[in-house]
Design a protein around this motif. Sequence first.
Motif, PDB file in Angstrom:
ATOM      1  N   MET A   1       0.829  -1.210   0.000  1.00  0.00           N
ATOM      2  CA  MET A   1       0.000   0.000   0.000  1.00  0.00           C
ATOM      3  C   MET A   1       0.855   1.248   0.000  1.00  0.00           C
ATOM      4  SD  MET A   1      -3.484  -0.642   2.108  1.00  0.00           S
ATOM      5  CE  MET A   1      -2.810  -1.224   3.652  1.00  0.00           C
ATOM      6  N   ALA A   2       1.999   1.224   0.701  1.00  0.00           N
ATOM      7  CA  ALA A   2       2.872   2.394   0.734  1.00  0.00           C
ATOM      8  C   ALA A   2       3.379   2.720  -0.673  1.00  0.00           C
ATOM      9  CB  ALA A   2       4.043   2.150   1.684  1.00  0.00           C
ATOM     10  N   TRP A   3       3.718   1.682  -1.443  1.00  0.00           N
ATOM     11  CA  TRP A   3       4.144   1.908  -2.822  1.00  0.00           C
ATOM     12  C   TRP A   3       3.034   2.604  -3.615  1.00  0.00           C
ATOM     13  CZ3 TRP A   3       2.820  -1.209  -7.470  1.00  0.00           C
ATOM     14  CH2 TRP A   3       3.512  -0.753  -8.612  1.00  0.00           C
ATOM     15  N   ASN A   4       1.818   2.130  -3.416  1.00  0.00           N
ATOM     16  CA  ASN A   4       0.698   2.696  -4.164  1.00  0.00           C
ATOM     17  C   ASN A   4       0.323   4.100  -3.686  1.00  0.00           C
ATOM     18  OD1 ASN A   4      -0.230   0.704  -6.242  1.00  0.00           O
ATOM     19  ND2 ASN A   4      -0.022  -0.626  -4.460  1.00  0.00           N
ATOM     20  N   MET A   5       0.479   4.370  -2.392  1.00  0.00           N
ATOM     21  CA  MET A   5       0.293   5.741  -1.908  1.00  0.00           C
ATOM     22  C   MET A   5       1.310   6.661  -2.585  1.00  0.00           C
ATOM     23  SD  MET A   5      -2.228   6.166   0.278  1.00  0.00           S
ATOM     24  CE  MET A   5      -1.917   7.456   1.518  1.00  0.00           C
ATOM     25  N   GLY A   6       2.534   6.175  -2.718  1.00  0.00           N
ATOM     26  CA  GLY A   6       3.578   6.952  -3.365  1.00  0.00           C
ATOM     27  C   GLY A   6       3.277   7.227  -4.825  1.00  0.00           C
TER      28      GLY A   6
ATOM     29  N   LEU B   1      -6.906  10.081   3.423  1.00  0.00           N
ATOM     30  CA  LEU B   1      -6.532   8.669   3.524  1.00  0.00           C
ATOM     31  C   LEU B   1      -5.254   8.520   4.347  1.00  0.00           C
ATOM     32  CD1 LEU B   1      -6.855   5.705   2.780  1.00  0.00           C
ATOM     33  CD2 LEU B   1      -5.829   6.206   0.558  1.00  0.00           C
ATOM     34  N   GLY B   2      -4.270   9.365   4.063  1.00  0.00           N
ATOM     35  CA  GLY B   2      -3.011   9.310   4.800  1.00  0.00           C
ATOM     36  C   GLY B   2      -3.211   9.584   6.284  1.00  0.00           C
ATOM     37  N   ALA B   3      -4.196  10.425   6.593  1.00  0.00           N
ATOM     38  CA  ALA B   3      -4.473  10.738   7.997  1.00  0.00           C
ATOM     39  C   ALA B   3      -4.967   9.504   8.755  1.00  0.00           C
ATOM     40  CB  ALA B   3      -5.503  11.864   8.089  1.00  0.00           C
ATOM     41  N   THR B   4      -5.685   8.625   8.071  1.00  0.00           N
ATOM     42  CA  THR B   4      -6.130   7.400   8.756  1.00  0.00           C
ATOM     43  C   THR B   4      -4.945   6.465   8.992  1.00  0.00           C
ATOM     44  OG1 THR B   4      -6.734   6.092   6.786  1.00  0.00           O
ATOM     45  CG2 THR B   4      -8.410   7.578   7.677  1.00  0.00           C
ATOM     46  N   CYS B   5      -4.003   6.430   8.045  1.00  0.00           N
ATOM     47  CA  CYS B   5      -2.782   5.639   8.255  1.00  0.00           C
ATOM     48  C   CYS B   5      -2.048   6.160   9.491  1.00  0.00           C
ATOM     49  CB  CYS B   5      -1.861   5.735   7.037  1.00  0.00           C
ATOM     50  SG  CYS B   5      -2.617   5.257   5.464  1.00  0.00           S
ATOM     51  N   LYS B   6      -1.890   7.496   9.528  1.00  0.00           N
ATOM     52  CA  LYS B   6      -1.128   8.118  10.604  1.00  0.00           C
ATOM     53  C   LYS B   6      -1.811   7.917  11.954  1.00  0.00           C
ATOM     54  CE  LYS B   6       1.174  12.442  11.877  1.00  0.00           C
ATOM     55  NZ  LYS B   6       0.795  12.407  13.291  1.00  0.00           N
ATOM     56  N   SER B   7      -3.121   8.009  11.951  1.00  0.00           N
ATOM     57  CA  SER B   7      -3.874   7.846  13.190  1.00  0.00           C
ATOM     58  C   SER B   7      -3.612   6.474  13.811  1.00  0.00           C
ATOM     59  CB  SER B   7      -5.367   8.036  12.897  1.00  0.00           C
ATOM     60  OG  SER B   7      -6.124   7.741  14.034  1.00  0.00           O
ATOM     61  N   CYS B   8      -3.568   5.458  12.963  1.00  0.00           N
ATOM     62  CA  CYS B   8      -3.287   4.111  13.464  1.00  0.00           C
ATOM     63  C   CYS B   8      -1.834   4.022  13.947  1.00  0.00           C
ATOM     64  CB  CYS B   8      -3.565   3.067  12.383  1.00  0.00           C
ATOM     65  SG  CYS B   8      -3.576   1.383  13.015  1.00  0.00           S
ATOM     66  N   HIS B   9      -0.909   4.594  13.173  1.00  0.00           N
ATOM     67  CA  HIS B   9       0.503   4.565  13.589  1.00  0.00           C
ATOM     68  C   HIS B   9       0.688   5.249  14.944  1.00  0.00           C
ATOM     69  CE1 HIS B   9       1.665   4.404   9.038  1.00  0.00           C
ATOM     70  NE2 HIS B   9       1.119   3.285   9.468  1.00  0.00           N
ATOM     71  N   ASP B  10       0.056   6.418  15.089  1.00  0.00           N
ATOM     72  CA  ASP B  10       0.232   7.197  16.320  1.00  0.00           C
ATOM     73  C   ASP B  10      -0.242   6.427  17.551  1.00  0.00           C
ATOM     74  OD1 ASP B  10       1.234   9.254  14.842  1.00  0.00           O
ATOM     75  OD2 ASP B  10      -0.556  10.514  14.943  1.00  0.00           O
TER      76      ASP B  10
ATOM     77  N   ILE C   1       0.268   7.567  -6.082  1.00  0.00           N
ATOM     78  CA  ILE C   1      -0.767   8.612  -6.122  1.00  0.00           C
ATOM     79  C   ILE C   1      -0.128   9.966  -5.834  1.00  0.00           C
ATOM     80  CG2 ILE C   1      -2.913   9.461  -5.093  1.00  0.00           C
ATOM     81  CD1 ILE C   1      -3.602   6.483  -4.480  1.00  0.00           C
ATOM     82  N   ARG C   2       0.756   9.996  -4.844  1.00  0.00           N
ATOM     83  CA  ARG C   2       1.443  11.246  -4.523  1.00  0.00           C
ATOM     84  C   ARG C   2       2.252  11.742  -5.725  1.00  0.00           C
ATOM     85  NH1 ARG C   2       3.108   9.935  -0.001  1.00  0.00           N
ATOM     86  NH2 ARG C   2       1.355  10.941   1.051  1.00  0.00           N
ATOM     87  N   ALA C   3       2.909  10.821  -6.424  1.00  0.00           N
ATOM     88  CA  ALA C   3       3.688  11.204  -7.612  1.00  0.00           C
ATOM     89  C   ALA C   3       2.788  11.867  -8.645  1.00  0.00           C
ATOM     90  CB  ALA C   3       4.376   9.978  -8.202  1.00  0.00           C
TER      91      ALA C   3
HETATM   92  C1  ASC Z   1       1.817   7.104   3.240  1.00  0.00           C
HETATM   93  C2  ASC Z   1       2.445   6.040   3.914  1.00  0.00           C
HETATM   94  C3  ASC Z   1       2.009   6.029   5.177  1.00  0.00           C
HETATM   95  C4  ASC Z   1       1.040   7.121   5.365  1.00  0.00           C
HETATM   96  C5  ASC Z   1       1.481   8.049   6.426  1.00  0.00           C
HETATM   97  C6  ASC Z   1       0.554   9.217   6.534  1.00  0.00           C
HETATM   98  O1  ASC Z   1       1.956   7.406   2.066  1.00  0.00           O
HETATM   99  O2  ASC Z   1       3.321   5.180   3.415  1.00  0.00           O
HETATM  100  O3  ASC Z   1       2.337   5.207   6.123  1.00  0.00           O
HETATM  101  O4  ASC Z   1       0.970   7.781   4.094  1.00  0.00           O
HETATM  102  O5  ASC Z   1       2.763   8.502   6.143  1.00  0.00           O
HETATM  103  O6  ASC Z   1       1.009  10.097   7.506  1.00  0.00           O
END
Ligand code: ASC
Length: 132
Positions: A19-24, A117-126, A26-28
Amino acid sequence: ANLKVDEAIKYRQSAYTFMAWNMGRIRANTEGELSRDEVVKAANAIAAIANSGLGSLFVPGSDQGKGWIETRAKSEIFTDGAGVGKVAMRFNQEANAMAAIAGTGDAAALKAQLGKLGATCKSCHDNYRAKA
Ligand code: ASC
């Protein structure tokens, strides 16, 4: 059924890495690289994983420090079901929303959705991932 803990950890880590590759990707696109077609592929890949039921890979006891392969999964994942369920549901909704707008060519909407979407990733990480 009967997934070994080490296997479950590897499967879930591979899902997040992919998923991180695919987030990247989209960001690209939001930064002017990669075509809309690539964004659609990336968003569909993330949504497919989000909808795959990967929560079941968090088999009981597969938190860090238990002698398994390296994992940063905090024990709270296994004790705070309500909190995890909430962030997992938001992640799912935002991943599906991303897939829905990926092909529209609306650059502003795409950028905004990437943030959500990234905020939900971060929320779980935090809350549920130990610091590196
Ligand atoms: C990304 C990625 C994550 C989340 C996170 C958002 O693209 O790889 O783990 O977004 O960085 O804060």
